[in-house]
Design a protein around this motif. Structure first.
Motif, PDB file in Angstrom:
ATOM      1  N   ARG A  17      14.544 -12.519 -46.523  1.00 23.61           N
ATOM      2  CA  ARG A  17      14.515 -12.422 -47.756  1.00 23.61           C
ATOM      3  C   ARG A  17      14.672 -13.586 -48.773  1.00 23.61           C
ATOM      4  O   ARG A  17      15.645 -14.491 -48.364  1.00 23.61           O
ATOM      5  N   LEU A 318      13.284  -9.108 -55.907  1.00 20.67           N
ATOM      6  CA  LEU A 318      13.999  -8.527 -54.961  1.00 20.67           C
ATOM      7  C   LEU A 318      14.049  -7.053 -55.270  1.00 20.67           C
ATOM      8  O   LEU A 318      14.192  -6.137 -54.481  1.00 20.67           O
ATOM      9  N   GLY A 319      13.930  -6.665 -56.557  1.00 16.08           N
ATOM     10  CA  GLY A 319      14.051  -5.087 -56.906  1.00 16.08           C
ATOM     11  C   GLY A 319      12.716  -4.349 -56.214  1.00 16.08           C
ATOM     12  O   GLY A 319      12.721  -3.339 -55.978  1.00 16.08           O
ATOM     13  N   ASP A 322      14.178  -3.251 -53.119  1.00 17.33           N
ATOM     14  CA  ASP A 322      15.424  -2.377 -53.012  1.00 17.33           C
ATOM     15  C   ASP A 322      15.004  -1.197 -53.659  1.00 17.33           C
ATOM     16  O   ASP A 322      15.926  -0.279 -54.033  1.00 17.33           O
ATOM     17  N   VAL A 324      13.997  -0.350 -56.850  1.00 20.25           N
ATOM     18  CA  VAL A 324      14.494  -0.147 -58.177  1.00 20.25           C
ATOM     19  C   VAL A 324      13.467   0.593 -59.271  1.00 20.25           C
ATOM     20  O   VAL A 324      14.060   1.181 -60.252  1.00 20.25           O
TER      21      VAL A 324
END
Length: 333
Positions: A17, A318-319, A322, A324
């Motif tokens: 990541r 990164l969203g 994840d 989002v």
């Protein structure tokens, strides 16, 4: 005249990541355009799963981003200076400008967009590369027909949400897979016939319950366990369109391949990867088709826009992983 421009550069390749050590945020000066050039003030940056793949120094369909280079990104904004005959000051344009505030361009790959048709965000989503990926993946690779069962992974995402709605418009029976009750509820509001919450586990059985007669078209954005579940539940003559595998992009080791690939033999099915860039000459076809559905109210173009400017890019990226976003994920510059 020059423009001060903050930009994000690749500092080092991530193992797994990406984190803050992956990036360098720098400020540079963008000069006035020379003959045949233009300067664009960027307003929205597109956040796409493919970005993670561009960070790896491996053989692929496009060279990786080099160490020290500005992070590659599709973006949109306004022309603020131009010596290019095809672009005037005030034009709204999209292109691969990178993660930066201002971009100097020679016009290659830059497209003017009509804000009377749709807002800029939609030109980066349903009328941009995600929408074209959905359209040509479903039409040319999936070859979906009315009455067939279409399974869509990441169905609440930028590509998946358009695929699902295009399939509905064709008269298909549509099953979407998403993560969490909010996204499941949203997909049901769009009219999908069945929605699977991947967080409930046992995807093989969930797909089997949702598609007791088998899946005719599987549009794959995630790979991994869900791809195996789809393979185990194919209808005869099924088509699998491989768009991406976001569930594996941050893995430090190569994931195991599909375990149920022999289903392709059993069900006389095909599995084909594709890239939207192969359809550039046919973009007007896709834009016209999706624009008409939007006008008719049969397709909802949805975007999630994050604040934070260029400096917020590392966290915004990164969203994607994840979850989002609902629909297209964008970063406001």
């Amino acid at each position: 005249m020059t423009w001060s421009s903050q930009e994000v550069r690749l500092a080092q390749r991530p193992a797994g990541r990406p984190d803050d050590s992956t990036w360098e945020i720098a400020t540079t000066e963008v000069p006035d355009p020379g003959p045949g050039e233009l300067v664009v003030r960027l307003e929205l940056i597109s956040l796409d799963p493919a970005m993670r793949g561009w960070l790896n120094d491996v053989r692929s369909y496009i060279p990786p981003v080099g160490i020290g280079e500005v992070m590659r990104a599709f973006a949109g904004g306004t022309v603020v200076a131009s010596q290019h005959e095809d672009f005037a000051v005030g034009d709204t344009v999209t292109g691969t400008f990178g993660v930066r505030e201002h971009a100097l361009s020679d016009g290659r790959g830059v497209t003017k967009v009509d804000l009377d048709v749709a807002p800029l965000a939609t030109w980066l989503g349903a009328l941009g590369m995600p929408g074209m990926t959905a359209y040509f993946g479903l039409e040319d690779v999936g070859r979906a027909q009315p009455g067939e069962t279409v399974l869509v992974s990441a169905a609440a995402g930028a590509v998946g949400s358009v695929v699902a709605q295009l399939a509905l418009a064709k008269g298909c029976r549509v099953i979407g897979v998403a993560g969490g009750p909010d996204k499941v509820a949203w997909l049901r509001e769009l009219g999908l016939h069945e929605v699977i919450d991947r967080r409930d586990g046992d995807l093989l059985r969930q797909v089997r319950r949702a598609a007791p007669d088998g899946v005719d078209v599987y549009f794959d954005n995630v790979g991994g366990e869900l791809l195996d579940a789809a393979l185990a539940n194919l209808a005869r003559g099924a088509r699998i369109a491989i768009c991406g595998a976001i569930s594996t992009y941050n893995e430090e080791r190569l994931p195991e391949g599909p375990r149920r690939y022999i289903s392709l033999l059993v069900f006389r099915a095909t599995m084909q990867g594709f890239l939207v860039m192969d359809y550039l000459e046919r973009y007007p076809e896709g834009v016209a088709a999706i624009s008409e559905l939007i006008r008719e109210g049969r397709l909802v173009a949805t975007e999630t826009t994050l604040d934070g400017g260029v400096a917020g890019f590392p966290q915004a990226l990164l969203g994607l992983f994840d979850g989002v976003n609902t629909g297209k994920l964008l970063l406001a510059v």
